[in-house]
Design a protein around this motif. Structure first.
Motif, PDB file in Angstrom:
ATOM      1  N   ASN A 143       9.201 -32.398  -8.435  1.00 43.98           N
ATOM      2  CA  ASN A 143       9.545 -32.075  -7.055  1.00 43.98           C
ATOM      3  C   ASN A 143      10.367 -30.799  -6.962  1.00 43.98           C
ATOM      4  O   ASN A 143      10.204 -30.012  -6.029  1.00 43.98           O
ATOM      5  N   LEU A 144      11.250 -30.582  -7.938  1.00 42.04           N
ATOM      6  CA  LEU A 144      12.023 -29.346  -7.968  1.00 42.04           C
ATOM      7  C   LEU A 144      11.119 -28.138  -8.193  1.00 42.04           C
ATOM      8  O   LEU A 144      11.322 -27.078  -7.581  1.00 42.04           O
ATOM      9  N   SER A 145      10.105 -28.282  -9.022  1.00 41.51           N
ATOM     10  CA  SER A 145       9.143 -27.193  -9.225  1.00 41.51           C
ATOM     11  C   SER A 145       8.350 -26.909  -7.957  1.00 41.51           C
ATOM     12  O   SER A 145       8.092 -25.754  -7.619  1.00 41.51           O
ATOM     13  N   PHE A 146       7.961 -27.959  -7.238  1.00 40.56           N
ATOM     14  CA  PHE A 146       7.248 -27.773  -5.973  1.00 40.56           C
ATOM     15  C   PHE A 146       8.119 -27.057  -4.948  1.00 40.56           C
ATOM     16  O   PHE A 146       7.666 -26.132  -4.262  1.00 40.56           O
ATOM     17  N   ILE A 147       9.378 -27.458  -4.846  1.00 38.65           N
ATOM     18  CA  ILE A 147      10.303 -26.815  -3.912  1.00 38.65           C
ATOM     19  C   ILE A 147      10.531 -25.359  -4.314  1.00 38.65           C
ATOM     20  O   ILE A 147      10.640 -24.474  -3.461  1.00 38.65           O
ATOM     21  N   ASP A 148      10.560 -25.083  -5.608  1.00 35.46           N
ATOM     22  CA  ASP A 148      10.730 -23.704  -6.077  1.00 35.46           C
ATOM     23  C   ASP A 148       9.535 -22.840  -5.691  1.00 35.46           C
ATOM     24  O   ASP A 148       9.697 -21.678  -5.308  1.00 35.46           O
ATOM     25  N   VAL A 149       8.321 -23.379  -5.780  1.00 36.35           N
ATOM     26  CA  VAL A 149       7.128 -22.649  -5.339  1.00 36.35           C
ATOM     27  C   VAL A 149       7.205 -22.365  -3.846  1.00 36.35           C
ATOM     28  O   VAL A 149       6.956 -21.246  -3.386  1.00 36.35           O
ATOM     29  N   CYS A 150       7.573 -23.377  -3.066  1.00 38.23           N
ATOM     30  CA  CYS A 150       7.692 -23.193  -1.610  1.00 38.23           C
ATOM     31  C   CYS A 150       8.796 -22.200  -1.266  1.00 38.23           C
ATOM     32  O   CYS A 150       8.625 -21.341  -0.395  1.00 38.23           O
ATOM     33  N   HIS A 151       9.912 -22.309  -1.941  1.00 37.49           N
ATOM     34  CA  HIS A 151      11.058 -21.437  -1.683  1.00 37.49           C
ATOM     35  C   HIS A 151      10.721 -19.976  -1.958  1.00 37.49           C
ATOM     36  O   HIS A 151      11.056 -19.089  -1.171  1.00 37.49           O
ATOM     37  N   SER A 152      10.066 -19.706  -3.074  1.00 38.62           N
ATOM     38  CA  SER A 152       9.726 -18.319  -3.394  1.00 38.62           C
ATOM     39  C   SER A 152       8.573 -17.807  -2.532  1.00 38.62           C
ATOM     40  O   SER A 152       8.468 -16.602  -2.294  1.00 38.62           O
ATOM     41  N   SER A 153       7.726 -18.699  -2.026  1.00 40.14           N
ATOM     42  CA  SER A 153       6.612 -18.282  -1.175  1.00 40.14           C
ATOM     43  C   SER A 153       7.028 -17.968   0.255  1.00 40.14           C
ATOM     44  O   SER A 153       6.228 -17.462   1.029  1.00 40.14           O
ATOM     45  N   VAL A 154       8.248 -18.261   0.608  1.00 39.56           N
ATOM     46  CA  VAL A 154       8.737 -17.915   1.941  1.00 39.56           C
ATOM     47  C   VAL A 154       9.045 -16.431   2.032  1.00 39.56           C
ATOM     48  O   VAL A 154       8.704 -15.776   3.019  1.00 39.56           O
ATOM     49  N   VAL A 155       9.652 -15.869   1.011  1.00 40.95           N
ATOM     50  CA  VAL A 155      10.162 -14.504   1.086  1.00 40.95           C
ATOM     51  C   VAL A 155       9.269 -13.483   0.375  1.00 40.95           C
ATOM     52  O   VAL A 155       9.040 -12.382   0.884  1.00 40.95           O
ATOM     53  N   MET A 156       8.746 -13.837  -0.776  1.00 41.45           N
ATOM     54  CA  MET A 156       8.063 -12.857  -1.616  1.00 41.45           C
ATOM     55  C   MET A 156       6.814 -12.230  -0.992  1.00 41.45           C
ATOM     56  O   MET A 156       6.638 -11.010  -1.115  1.00 41.45           O
ATOM     57  N   PRO A 157       5.919 -12.956  -0.330  1.00 41.53           N
ATOM     58  CA  PRO A 157       4.731 -12.298   0.221  1.00 41.53           C
ATOM     59  C   PRO A 157       5.067 -11.210   1.245  1.00 41.53           C
ATOM     60  O   PRO A 157       4.465 -10.129   1.234  1.00 41.53           O
ATOM     61  N   LYS A 158       6.047 -11.465   2.112  1.00 40.49           N
ATOM     62  CA  LYS A 158       6.442 -10.448   3.095  1.00 40.49           C
ATOM     63  C   LYS A 158       7.086  -9.251   2.415  1.00 40.49           C
ATOM     64  O   LYS A 158       6.839  -8.097   2.777  1.00 40.49           O
ATOM     65  N   MET A 159       7.899  -9.507   1.398  1.00 42.09           N
ATOM     66  CA  MET A 159       8.534  -8.410   0.677  1.00 42.09           C
ATOM     67  C   MET A 159       7.488  -7.563  -0.050  1.00 42.09           C
ATOM     68  O   MET A 159       7.544  -6.336  -0.020  1.00 42.09           O
ATOM     69  N   LEU A 160       6.507  -8.218  -0.675  1.00 40.78           N
ATOM     70  CA  LEU A 160       5.456  -7.476  -1.365  1.00 40.78           C
ATOM     71  C   LEU A 160       4.617  -6.659  -0.384  1.00 40.78           C
ATOM     72  O   LEU A 160       4.252  -5.510  -0.675  1.00 40.78           O
ATOM     73  N   ALA A 161       4.319  -7.227   0.768  1.00 35.58           N
ATOM     74  CA  ALA A 161       3.551  -6.488   1.777  1.00 35.58           C
ATOM     75  C   ALA A 161       4.337  -5.299   2.305  1.00 35.58           C
ATOM     76  O   ALA A 161       3.767  -4.227   2.543  1.00 35.58           O
ATOM     77  N   ASP A 162       5.636  -5.462   2.476  1.00 36.28           N
ATOM     78  CA  ASP A 162       6.455  -4.360   2.989  1.00 36.28           C
ATOM     79  C   ASP A 162       6.639  -3.249   1.972  1.00 36.28           C
ATOM     80  O   ASP A 162       6.924  -2.111   2.345  1.00 36.28           O
ATOM     81  N   LEU A 163       6.499  -3.554   0.695  1.00 42.30           N
ATOM     82  CA  LEU A 163       6.589  -2.499  -0.312  1.00 42.30           C
ATOM     83  C   LEU A 163       5.377  -1.573  -0.274  1.00 42.30           C
ATOM     84  O   LEU A 163       5.436  -0.456  -0.784  1.00 42.30           O
ATOM     85  N   LEU A 164       4.281  -2.010   0.337  1.00 43.06           N
ATOM     86  CA  LEU A 164       3.060  -1.200   0.374  1.00 43.06           C
ATOM     87  C   LEU A 164       2.906  -0.388   1.656  1.00 43.06           C
ATOM     88  O   LEU A 164       2.098   0.534   1.688  1.00 43.06           O
ATOM     89  N   VAL A 165       3.636  -0.711   2.703  1.00 44.08           N
ATOM     90  CA  VAL A 165       3.468  -0.022   3.982  1.00 44.08           C
ATOM     91  C   VAL A 165       4.609   0.948   4.229  1.00 44.08           C
ATOM     92  O   VAL A 165       5.693   0.828   3.656  1.00 44.08           O
ATOM     93  N   GLU A 166       4.337   1.925   5.099  1.00 44.03           N
ATOM     94  CA  GLU A 166       5.338   2.939   5.440  1.00 44.03           C
ATOM     95  C   GLU A 166       6.421   2.358   6.336  1.00 44.03           C
ATOM     96  O   GLU A 166       7.602   2.508   6.081  1.00 44.03           O
ATOM     97  N   ARG A 167       5.994   1.725   7.426  1.00 42.01           N
ATOM     98  CA  ARG A 167       6.949   1.173   8.390  1.00 42.01           C
ATOM     99  C   ARG A 167       7.089  -0.327   8.155  1.00 42.01           C
ATOM    100  O   ARG A 167       6.132  -1.082   8.274  1.00 42.01           O
ATOM    101  N   LYS A 168       8.287  -0.750   7.841  1.00 42.27           N
ATOM    102  CA  LYS A 168       8.562  -2.138   7.485  1.00 42.27           C
ATOM    103  C   LYS A 168       9.183  -2.843   8.690  1.00 42.27           C
ATOM    104  O   LYS A 168      10.335  -2.611   9.011  1.00 42.27           O
ATOM    105  N   THR A 169       8.413  -3.709   9.348  1.00 40.62           N
ATOM    106  CA  THR A 169       8.921  -4.445  10.505  1.00 40.62           C
ATOM    107  C   THR A 169       8.609  -5.927  10.343  1.00 40.62           C
ATOM    108  O   THR A 169       7.715  -6.317   9.601  1.00 40.62           O
TER     109      THR A 169
END
Length: 159
Positions: free
Chosen positions: A102-128
């Motif tokens: 369950n801790l591993s599942f929560i860790d996957v969910c926890h990191s999936s909240v922030v990382m995809p948006k951060m990765l997408a913002d690293l590729l674009v010029e304007r980060k909103t």
């Protein structure tokens, strides 16, 4: 003594009750004027936030994207491996491994909240980020953090 055209003189003529007694009249500079459809509204609504990012150098942002993408993939792979190992191994039915999966599942969910948006913002010029996305991200970040803390507390009590 203050001159008659200062704020002190104006404040002496301002009535103590607001809004004015009559809905069609208002007091401006001590004189009564018709209220020309002047309804006070708060029009300062925030629709999106502009994020500053980690760097303004695009080459450095591409390097950071690669680094954080590898880290994110490792988090997903390792925690998924832990979940499947505990689920399919018949020798691991103890409460400690239940909490660990369950801790591993929560860790996957926890990191999936922030990382995809951060990765997408690293590729674009304007980060909103829109206001709704920001609120949703904060809600799920707090939800998974509190769940992780409660799960770690249960694991400590089990030990």
């Amino acid at each position: 003594m203050l001159a008659p055209n200062t704020c002190h003189h104006f404040l002496q003529h301002v009535p103590l009750s607001y809004p004015p007694a009559s809905p069609t009249m208002s007091i401006l500079s001590g004189a009564i004027h018709p209220r020309q459809n002047m309804v006070a509204r708060n029009e300062s609504r925030v629709n999106q936030f502009v994020l500053s990012g980690l760097s303004t150098n695009h080459a450095l942002e591409l390097v950071l994207f690669g680094f954080f993408a590898v880290i994110y993939m490792l988090i997903l792979q390792e925690n998924t491996l832990i979940i499947f190992t505990i689920a399919y191994d018949q020798c691991l039915p103890t409460p400690m491994y239940f909490f660990l999966s369950n801790l591993s599942f929560i860790d996957v969910c926890h990191s999936s909240v922030v990382m995809p948006k951060m990765l997408a913002d690293l590729l674009v010029e304007r980060k909103t980020i829109s206001f709704g996305e920001c609120i949703a991200q904060m809600f799920f970040l707090h939800l998974f953090t509190c769940t992780e803390i409660l799960l770690l507390t249960a694991m400590a009590y089990d030990r």
